[in-house]
Design an enzyme around this catalytic site. Structure first.
Site, PDB file in Angstrom:
ATOM      1  N   ASN A  82      12.774  26.748 -23.816  1.00  0.00           N
ATOM      2  CA  ASN A  82      11.723  26.289 -22.911  1.00  0.00           C
ATOM      3  C   ASN A  82      11.680  24.771 -22.749  1.00  0.00           C
ATOM      4  OD1 ASN A  82      10.058  28.779 -24.656  1.00  0.00           O
ATOM      5  ND2 ASN A  82      10.744  29.034 -22.553  1.00  0.00           N
ATOM      6  N   THR A  88      12.156  17.668 -20.776  1.00  0.00           N
ATOM      7  CA  THR A  88      10.874  18.096 -20.215  1.00  0.00           C
ATOM      8  C   THR A  88      10.471  19.463 -20.771  1.00  0.00           C
ATOM      9  OG1 THR A  88      11.419  16.921 -18.194  1.00  0.00           O
ATOM     10  CG2 THR A  88       9.602  18.497 -18.067  1.00  0.00           C
ATOM     11  N   VAL A  89       9.226  19.556 -21.191  1.00  0.00           N
ATOM     12  CA  VAL A  89       8.735  20.784 -21.807  1.00  0.00           C
ATOM     13  C   VAL A  89       8.160  21.709 -20.734  1.00  0.00           C
ATOM     14  CG1 VAL A  89       7.112  21.750 -23.466  1.00  0.00           C
ATOM     15  CG2 VAL A  89       8.166  19.534 -23.902  1.00  0.00           C
ATOM     16  N   CYS A  90       8.549  22.965 -20.785  1.00  0.00           N
ATOM     17  CA  CYS A  90       8.036  23.947 -19.829  1.00  0.00           C
ATOM     18  C   CYS A  90       7.161  24.934 -20.591  1.00  0.00           C
ATOM     19  CB  CYS A  90       9.211  24.664 -19.163  1.00  0.00           C
ATOM     20  SG  CYS A  90       8.702  25.897 -17.978  1.00  0.00           S
ATOM     21  N   ILE A  91       5.860  24.755 -20.489  1.00  0.00           N
ATOM     22  CA  ILE A  91       4.940  25.620 -21.221  1.00  0.00           C
ATOM     23  C   ILE A  91       3.696  25.767 -20.366  1.00  0.00           C
ATOM     24  CG2 ILE A  91       4.058  23.642 -22.522  1.00  0.00           C
ATOM     25  CD1 ILE A  91       3.573  25.458 -24.887  1.00  0.00           C
TER      26      ILE A  91
END
Lengths: 167, 204
Positions: A82, A88-91
Protein backbone atom coordinates in the site's frame (compact mmCIF):
# COMPACT_ATOMS: atom_id res chain seq x y z
CA UNK A 1 -9.63 32.31 7.91
CA UNK A 2 -9.25 28.59 7.43
CA UNK A 3 -5.50 29.08 7.23
CA UNK A 4 -5.42 30.49 10.74
CA UNK A 5 -7.67 27.69 11.93
CA UNK A 6 -5.37 25.12 10.36
CA UNK A 7 -2.35 26.68 12.01
CA UNK A 8 -4.03 26.64 15.38
CA UNK A 9 -5.15 23.08 15.06
CA UNK A 10 -1.72 21.88 13.91
CA UNK A 11 0.01 23.61 16.80
CA UNK A 12 -2.47 22.03 19.20
CA UNK A 13 -1.87 18.57 17.80
CA UNK A 14 1.89 19.11 17.87
CA UNK A 15 1.81 20.14 21.53
CA UNK A 16 -0.40 17.21 22.45
CA UNK A 17 1.92 14.79 20.66
CA UNK A 18 4.96 16.21 22.45
CA UNK A 19 3.24 15.90 25.77
CA UNK A 20 2.13 12.37 25.25
CA UNK A 21 2.30 10.25 22.16
CA UNK A 22 1.67 6.57 21.62
CA UNK A 23 4.60 4.19 21.77
CA UNK A 24 6.60 4.04 18.58
CA UNK A 25 5.54 7.33 17.08
CA UNK A 26 7.27 10.70 16.83
CA UNK A 27 5.92 13.58 14.79
CA UNK A 28 6.37 17.31 14.54
CA UNK A 29 6.96 20.18 12.12
CA UNK A 30 10.32 20.12 10.36
CA UNK A 31 10.55 23.77 11.34
CA UNK A 32 7.90 25.44 13.44
CA UNK A 33 7.86 28.50 11.19
CA UNK A 34 5.95 26.27 8.78
CA UNK A 35 3.40 24.12 10.56
CA UNK A 36 2.19 22.57 7.30
CA UNK A 37 5.23 20.34 6.72
CA UNK A 38 5.86 17.66 9.31
CA UNK A 39 8.34 14.88 9.64
CA UNK A 40 7.44 11.74 11.50
CA UNK A 41 8.89 8.43 12.53
CA UNK A 42 7.03 5.17 12.80
CA UNK A 43 8.43 2.17 14.56
CA UNK A 44 7.94 -1.12 12.78
CA UNK A 45 5.21 -3.12 14.53
CA UNK A 46 6.32 -6.17 16.48
CA UNK A 47 6.06 -9.66 15.05
CA UNK A 48 6.15 -8.31 11.54
CA UNK A 49 9.13 -8.08 9.18
CA UNK A 50 9.11 -4.33 9.93
CA UNK A 51 9.98 -5.04 13.57
CA UNK A 52 13.07 -3.25 14.82
CA UNK A 53 12.97 -0.67 12.06
CA UNK A 54 12.16 3.00 12.28
CA UNK A 55 10.62 4.52 9.19
CA UNK A 56 10.68 8.24 8.42
CA UNK A 57 7.94 10.01 6.50
CA UNK A 58 6.72 13.51 5.76
CA UNK A 59 3.20 14.82 6.25
CA UNK A 60 2.12 17.71 4.01
CA UNK A 61 -1.00 19.42 5.29
CA UNK A 62 -3.43 21.31 3.05
CA UNK A 63 -4.24 24.91 3.88
CA UNK A 64 -7.77 23.87 4.85
CA UNK A 65 -6.69 21.18 7.33
CA UNK A 66 -8.52 19.53 9.10
CA UNK A 67 -11.26 19.67 6.47
CA UNK A 68 -8.96 17.78 4.15
CA UNK A 69 -6.36 15.17 5.06
CA UNK A 70 -2.60 15.57 4.74
CA UNK A 71 -0.50 13.65 2.26
CA UNK A 72 1.93 11.18 3.71
CA UNK A 73 5.11 10.08 2.05
CA UNK A 74 7.81 7.78 3.35
CA UNK A 75 11.27 9.24 2.93
CA UNK A 76 13.03 5.92 3.04
CA UNK A 77 12.99 2.89 0.84
CA UNK A 78 9.74 1.03 1.44
CA UNK A 79 8.46 -2.30 0.23
CA UNK A 80 4.79 -2.55 1.04
CA UNK A 81 1.66 -3.28 -1.05
CA UNK A 82 0.00 0.00 0.00
CA UNK A 83 2.97 2.32 -0.43
CA UNK A 84 3.75 3.67 -3.88
CA UNK A 85 7.30 3.40 -5.12
CA UNK A 86 7.81 7.11 -4.50
CA UNK A 87 6.84 6.60 -0.86
CA UNK A 88 3.28 7.96 -1.01
CA UNK A 89 1.01 6.12 1.40
CA UNK A 90 -2.31 4.82 0.12
CA UNK A 91 -4.65 4.29 3.05
CA UNK A 92 -8.32 5.07 3.49
CA UNK A 93 -7.85 7.48 6.40
CA UNK A 94 -5.82 9.74 4.07
CA UNK A 95 -8.64 9.95 1.51
CA UNK A 96 -11.06 12.82 1.90
CA UNK A 97 -14.70 11.82 2.34
CA UNK A 98 -15.53 13.17 -1.12
CA UNK A 99 -13.11 11.24 -3.26
CA UNK A 100 -13.11 7.50 -3.23
CA UNK A 101 -10.66 6.46 -5.90
CA UNK A 102 -11.31 2.76 -5.48
CA UNK A 103 -15.03 2.75 -4.73
CA UNK A 104 -14.77 0.30 -1.91
CA UNK A 105 -14.08 2.31 1.19
CA UNK A 106 -16.58 2.89 3.87
CA UNK A 107 -17.16 6.58 4.57
CA UNK A 108 -16.35 6.00 8.23
CA UNK A 109 -12.86 4.76 7.34
CA UNK A 110 -12.03 7.89 5.44
CA UNK A 111 -10.74 11.25 6.55
CA UNK A 112 -12.85 13.51 8.66
CA UNK A 113 -11.91 16.46 10.86
CA UNK A 114 -12.26 14.33 13.98
CA UNK A 115 -9.28 12.27 12.85
CA UNK A 116 -5.78 13.46 13.76
CA UNK A 117 -2.11 13.03 13.03
CA UNK A 118 -1.93 10.54 15.87
CA UNK A 119 -4.73 8.45 14.37
CA UNK A 120 -3.12 8.57 10.93
CA UNK A 121 0.18 7.32 12.27
CA UNK A 122 -1.50 4.55 14.24
CA UNK A 123 -3.44 3.53 11.15
CA UNK A 124 -0.28 3.49 9.07
CA UNK A 125 1.41 1.40 11.74
CA UNK A 126 -1.32 -1.21 11.55
CA UNK A 127 -1.22 -0.97 7.77
CA UNK A 128 2.44 -1.97 7.95
CA UNK A 129 1.44 -5.01 9.96
CA UNK A 130 -1.53 -5.90 7.79
CA UNK A 131 -1.37 -4.81 4.16
CA UNK A 132 -4.68 -4.19 2.46
CA UNK A 133 -4.83 -6.47 -0.53
CA UNK A 134 -7.64 -4.51 -2.15
CA UNK A 135 -5.76 -1.31 -2.79
CA UNK A 136 -2.45 -2.22 -4.32
CA UNK A 137 -0.18 0.77 -4.72
CA UNK A 138 3.01 -1.13 -5.32
CA UNK A 139 2.08 -3.97 -7.66
CA UNK A 140 5.39 -5.80 -7.23
CA UNK A 141 5.09 -5.72 -3.46
CA UNK A 142 1.45 -6.88 -3.62
CA UNK A 143 2.37 -9.79 -5.82
CA UNK A 144 5.35 -10.89 -3.75
CA UNK A 145 3.38 -10.42 -0.53
CA UNK A 146 0.69 -12.73 -1.87
CA UNK A 147 2.84 -15.34 -3.59
CA UNK A 148 6.16 -15.46 -1.77
CA UNK A 149 5.90 -14.35 1.84
CA UNK A 150 9.52 -15.31 2.60
CA UNK A 151 10.86 -13.07 -0.14
CA UNK A 152 8.55 -10.24 0.96
CA UNK A 153 9.85 -10.45 4.52
CA UNK A 154 13.42 -10.50 3.28
CA UNK A 155 12.89 -7.34 1.23
CA UNK A 156 11.13 -5.54 4.06
CA UNK A 157 13.92 -6.38 6.49
CA UNK A 158 16.46 -5.06 4.03
CA UNK A 159 14.53 -1.75 3.89
CA UNK A 160 14.43 -1.54 7.68
CA UNK A 161 18.17 -2.08 7.92
CA UNK A 162 19.00 0.41 5.20
CA UNK A 163 16.89 3.10 6.88
CA UNK A 164 19.02 2.68 10.00
CA UNK A 165 22.27 2.87 8.07
CA UNK A 166 23.07 -0.86 8.27
CA UNK A 167 23.80 -2.68 5.05
CA UNK B 1 -27.82 69.49 -15.99
CA UNK B 2 -24.89 68.06 -17.88
CA UNK B 3 -23.52 64.66 -17.03
CA UNK B 4 -20.27 65.93 -15.62
CA UNK B 5 -22.13 67.70 -12.86
CA UNK B 6 -23.56 64.46 -11.53
CA UNK B 7 -20.20 62.75 -11.60
CA UNK B 8 -19.59 62.52 -7.88
CA UNK B 9 -16.83 61.04 -5.80
CA UNK B 10 -18.24 57.47 -5.76
CA UNK B 11 -18.27 57.32 -9.56
CA UNK B 12 -14.72 58.56 -9.79
CA UNK B 13 -13.66 56.06 -7.21
CA UNK B 14 -15.40 53.27 -9.09
CA UNK B 15 -13.72 54.32 -12.33
CA UNK B 16 -10.31 54.32 -10.67
CA UNK B 17 -10.95 50.91 -9.15
CA UNK B 18 -12.03 49.38 -12.44
CA UNK B 19 -9.07 51.00 -14.15
CA UNK B 20 -6.72 49.57 -11.55
CA UNK B 21 -8.06 46.05 -12.00
CA UNK B 22 -7.85 46.26 -15.78
CA UNK B 23 -4.28 47.45 -15.41
CA UNK B 24 -3.42 44.62 -13.05
CA UNK B 25 -5.09 42.04 -15.19
CA UNK B 26 -3.11 43.24 -18.18
CA UNK B 27 0.13 43.01 -16.30
CA UNK B 28 -0.62 39.66 -14.82
CA UNK B 29 -1.62 38.01 -18.07
CA UNK B 30 1.46 39.29 -19.84
CA UNK B 31 3.79 38.46 -16.98
CA UNK B 32 4.60 34.80 -17.72
CA UNK B 33 5.61 35.61 -21.27
CA UNK B 34 8.01 38.22 -19.93
CA UNK B 35 9.52 35.80 -17.48
CA UNK B 36 9.92 33.02 -19.97
CA UNK B 37 10.02 34.33 -23.50
CA UNK B 38 11.48 31.10 -24.86
CA UNK B 39 8.63 28.84 -23.74
CA UNK B 40 5.63 28.35 -25.97
CA UNK B 41 2.99 30.91 -25.02
CA UNK B 42 0.23 28.31 -25.36
CA UNK B 43 1.23 26.69 -22.08
CA UNK B 44 0.50 28.93 -19.15
CA UNK B 45 2.73 28.23 -16.17
CA UNK B 46 0.04 28.36 -13.56
CA UNK B 47 -2.34 26.24 -15.56
CA UNK B 48 0.44 23.78 -16.17
CA UNK B 49 1.15 23.63 -12.47
CA UNK B 50 -2.50 23.02 -11.64
CA UNK B 51 -2.92 20.38 -14.30
CA UNK B 52 0.20 18.51 -13.35
CA UNK B 53 -0.88 18.60 -9.71
CA UNK B 54 -4.18 17.09 -10.79
CA UNK B 55 -2.39 14.39 -12.77
CA UNK B 56 0.02 13.48 -9.99
CA UNK B 57 -2.95 13.45 -7.63
CA UNK B 58 -4.68 10.89 -9.79
CA UNK B 59 -1.51 8.94 -10.49
CA UNK B 60 0.97 9.26 -7.64
CA UNK B 61 3.41 7.03 -9.48
CA UNK B 62 3.85 9.76 -12.10
CA UNK B 63 6.44 12.33 -11.13
CA UNK B 64 5.71 16.05 -11.27
CA UNK B 65 8.38 16.58 -13.91
CA UNK B 66 7.07 13.77 -16.12
CA UNK B 67 3.50 15.12 -15.87
CA UNK B 68 4.62 18.61 -16.80
CA UNK B 69 6.73 17.37 -19.68
CA UNK B 70 3.79 15.39 -21.05
CA UNK B 71 1.44 18.38 -20.70
CA UNK B 72 3.88 20.64 -22.51
CA UNK B 73 4.27 18.05 -25.22
CA UNK B 74 0.54 17.65 -25.88
CA UNK B 75 -0.33 21.30 -25.43
CA UNK B 76 -1.87 21.03 -21.97
CA UNK B 77 -4.42 18.32 -22.72
CA UNK B 78 -5.12 16.48 -19.50
CA UNK B 79 -7.29 13.84 -21.20
CA UNK B 80 -4.51 12.76 -23.53
CA UNK B 81 -2.10 12.61 -20.61
CA UNK B 82 -4.55 10.53 -18.56
CA UNK B 83 -5.12 8.07 -21.39
CA UNK B 84 -1.43 7.76 -21.96
CA UNK B 85 -0.79 6.95 -18.31
CA UNK B 86 -3.64 4.43 -18.25
CA UNK B 87 -2.37 2.76 -21.40
CA UNK B 88 1.31 2.67 -20.52
CA UNK B 89 1.05 2.54 -16.74
CA UNK B 90 3.16 5.64 -16.38
CA UNK B 91 4.97 8.44 -18.15
CA UNK B 92 8.58 8.53 -19.26
CA UNK B 93 10.84 10.70 -17.14
CA UNK B 94 11.88 13.81 -19.00
CA UNK B 95 15.57 14.53 -19.55
CA UNK B 96 17.06 16.47 -16.67
CA UNK B 97 17.44 19.92 -18.27
CA UNK B 98 13.74 20.06 -19.12
CA UNK B 99 12.69 19.01 -15.66
CA UNK B 100 14.95 21.23 -13.63
CA UNK B 101 13.47 24.68 -14.26
CA UNK B 102 9.90 23.39 -14.18
CA UNK B 103 10.14 21.45 -10.97
CA UNK B 104 8.35 23.43 -8.33
CA UNK B 105 9.98 23.51 -4.94
CA UNK B 106 6.74 22.65 -3.19
CA UNK B 107 6.22 19.47 -5.17
CA UNK B 108 8.92 17.59 -3.33
CA UNK B 109 9.30 18.93 0.16
CA UNK B 110 11.01 15.90 1.60
CA UNK B 111 14.25 15.71 -0.36
CA UNK B 112 14.56 19.47 -0.27
CA UNK B 113 14.16 19.50 3.48
CA UNK B 114 16.58 16.65 3.87
CA UNK B 115 19.09 18.43 1.68
CA UNK B 116 18.68 21.61 3.69
CA UNK B 117 19.28 19.73 6.88
CA UNK B 118 22.45 18.05 5.68
CA UNK B 119 23.65 21.38 4.41
CA UNK B 120 23.34 22.92 7.86
CA UNK B 121 24.23 19.98 10.08
CA UNK B 122 26.86 18.46 7.88
CA UNK B 123 28.78 21.32 6.29
CA UNK B 124 31.60 19.06 5.15
CA UNK B 125 29.13 17.30 2.85
CA UNK B 126 30.61 13.96 3.84
CA UNK B 127 28.02 11.73 2.26
CA UNK B 128 27.02 12.53 -1.25
CA UNK B 129 27.78 9.10 -2.63
CA UNK B 130 24.17 7.90 -2.28
CA UNK B 131 22.62 11.02 -3.68
CA UNK B 132 20.18 9.09 -5.86
CA UNK B 133 18.62 6.90 -3.19
CA UNK B 134 17.37 7.84 0.25
CA UNK B 135 19.71 8.86 3.00
CA UNK B 136 19.71 6.61 6.02
CA UNK B 137 18.50 8.16 9.27
CA UNK B 138 21.89 8.18 10.95
CA UNK B 139 23.37 10.25 8.15
CA UNK B 140 20.29 12.41 7.70
CA UNK B 141 20.22 13.55 11.31
CA UNK B 142 23.99 13.42 11.74
CA UNK B 143 23.93 10.85 14.54
CA UNK B 144 27.20 9.08 13.76
CA UNK B 145 28.94 10.66 16.73
CA UNK B 146 26.21 9.47 19.10
CA UNK B 147 26.10 5.88 17.90
CA UNK B 148 28.41 4.47 20.56
CA UNK B 149 27.72 6.63 23.54
CA UNK B 150 25.54 3.98 25.15
CA UNK B 151 22.10 4.01 26.66
CA UNK B 152 23.06 6.15 29.67
CA UNK B 153 22.67 9.33 27.65
CA UNK B 154 19.00 8.75 27.14
CA UNK B 155 18.29 9.20 30.84
CA UNK B 156 19.92 12.64 30.91
CA UNK B 157 17.86 13.97 28.04
CA UNK B 158 14.27 14.93 28.80
CA UNK B 159 11.88 12.27 27.66
CA UNK B 160 9.31 14.80 26.58
CA UNK B 161 6.58 12.76 28.16
CA UNK B 162 4.28 14.22 30.76
CA UNK B 163 5.35 17.83 30.57
CA UNK B 164 4.79 20.34 27.83
CA UNK B 165 7.58 22.55 26.58
CA UNK B 166 6.46 26.15 26.44
CA UNK B 167 8.58 27.92 23.88
CA UNK B 168 9.08 27.24 20.24
CA UNK B 169 12.74 26.26 20.64
CA UNK B 170 11.92 24.00 23.59
CA UNK B 171 9.37 22.21 21.50
CA UNK B 172 11.78 21.85 18.60
CA UNK B 173 14.39 20.47 20.98
CA UNK B 174 11.96 18.05 22.59
CA UNK B 175 10.83 16.80 19.20
CA UNK B 176 14.39 16.40 17.92
CA UNK B 177 15.46 14.61 21.09
CA UNK B 178 12.63 12.17 20.86
CA UNK B 179 13.29 11.58 17.18
CA UNK B 180 17.02 11.01 17.66
CA UNK B 181 16.50 8.72 20.65
CA UNK B 182 14.05 6.62 18.69
CA UNK B 183 16.50 6.21 15.82
CA UNK B 184 19.47 5.47 18.05
CA UNK B 185 17.54 2.96 20.16
CA UNK B 186 16.39 1.12 17.04
CA UNK B 187 19.86 1.09 15.60
CA UNK B 188 21.33 -0.27 18.86
CA UNK B 189 18.70 -3.00 19.00
CA UNK B 190 19.40 -3.95 15.42
CA UNK B 191 23.14 -4.11 16.06
CA UNK B 192 22.61 -6.23 19.18
CA UNK B 193 20.53 -8.62 17.14
CA UNK B 194 23.30 -8.82 14.56
CA UNK B 195 25.86 -9.60 17.25
CA UNK B 196 23.69 -12.30 18.76
CA UNK B 197 23.20 -13.85 15.37
CA UNK B 198 26.93 -13.71 14.66
CA UNK B 199 27.65 -15.30 18.03
CA UNK B 200 25.13 -18.06 17.39
CA UNK B 201 26.73 -18.71 14.03
CA UNK B 202 30.17 -18.81 15.60
CA UNK B 203 29.05 -21.39 18.14
CA UNK B 204 27.39 -23.59 15.58
Amino acid sequence: MSFAAANKRLLKEYKALLKESPEGIAAGPIDESNLFEWECLIQGPEETPFEGGVFPATLSFPKDYPLNPPKMKFTCEMFHPNVYKDGTVCISILHSPGDDPNQYEDASERWSPIQSVEKILISVMSMLAEPNDESGANIDASKIWRDDRKEYEKRVRACARRALGLF
Amino acid sequence: MSQSDSLGLPQVAACLLVGYFVFRWFFKSSDPSIVSPTRSPVVDQRRLQEQSLLLTGMFPQVSMAAAQAELIRNGGNIEIATEKILAAGGLPEPPAPVAAPLNSSTARPAPAAAARRTATHNPSGASSSRAVGYQDLITRYNLHSRLHEGDSSSSSTPSGRGKSPQTRSDRQLAHQNKRDEMILAARRRMEEMDQKQAAAKGQA
